[in-house]
Motif scaffolding. Structure first.
Motif, PDB file in Angstrom:
ATOM      1  N   GLY A   1     -13.811 -18.435 -17.403  1.00  0.00           N
ATOM      2  CA  GLY A   1     -13.468 -19.841 -17.558  1.00  0.00           C
ATOM      3  C   GLY A   1     -11.995 -19.986 -17.901  1.00  0.00           C
TER       4      GLY A   1
ATOM      5  N   HIS B   1      -6.848 -18.881 -16.763  1.00  0.00           N
ATOM      6  CA  HIS B   1      -8.166 -18.318 -16.475  1.00  0.00           C
ATOM      7  C   HIS B   1      -8.341 -16.993 -17.213  1.00  0.00           C
ATOM      8  CE1 HIS B   1     -11.243 -16.133 -14.159  1.00  0.00           C
ATOM      9  NE2 HIS B   1     -11.808 -17.327 -14.177  1.00  0.00           N
TER      10      HIS B   1
ATOM     11  N   LEU C   1      -9.877 -25.131 -11.935  1.00  0.00           N
ATOM     12  CA  LEU C   1     -10.407 -25.994 -12.985  1.00  0.00           C
ATOM     13  C   LEU C   1     -10.617 -27.341 -12.297  1.00  0.00           C
ATOM     14  CD1 LEU C   1     -11.065 -26.196 -16.010  1.00  0.00           C
ATOM     15  CD2 LEU C   1      -8.688 -26.839 -16.394  1.00  0.00           C
TER      16      LEU C   1
END
Length: 132
Positions: free
Chosen positions: A125, A104, A15
């Motif tokens: 994501g 995730h 991230l």
């Protein structure tokens, strides 16, 4: 461009936030920072916890996005610098001030339901999960 000194590449998704020479950190990263200069490094926010600033639940979601869809603005503390991010929550069982961690996931939405070809983009994501 990374803060890490290790030459080995991690297999885990990051991230990624950008760090700038004036000390600011932004997520998502931008080609120019608040000082107008290019980033000087990156920070993997998945290594940090964050605090829920506010959250909401959307019941009218785009095609392929789960219903209800719980979203939060969270704030990370990176070296004394606040870094905010918007993202999905694992569920709606949070309150303002709760501590969450990024997790995730392979699919934030169903690639077969959207208007784009599934192979045209990444569908993975991060979601935020409460820290117990």
């Amino acid at each position: 461009m990374t803060d890490q000194n290790d030459d080995t590449a991690s297999e885990e998704p990051e991230l990624t936030a950008y760090r700038y020479s004036d000390g600011s950190i932004t997520y998502p990263g931008h080609p120019r920072g608040p000082d107008g200069k290019e980033p000087v490094g990156t920070v993997d926010l998945s290594e940090y916890t964050a605090e829920v600033v506010t959250w909401t639940t959307s019941t009218a979601t785009p095609p392929g996005v789960r219903q209800p869809n719980h979203l939060a603005i969270v704030e990370f503390d990176v070296d004394g610098r606040p870094v905010r991010a918007l993202g999905q929550l694992e569920d709606g069982n949070v309150a303002i001030g709760d501590t969450v961690e990024p997790v995730h996931v392979d699919e934030l939405r169903d690639p077969e339901v959207g208007i784009r070809e599934p192979a045209s983009q990444s569908w993975d994501g991060f979601r935020f999960r409460p820290v117990e």
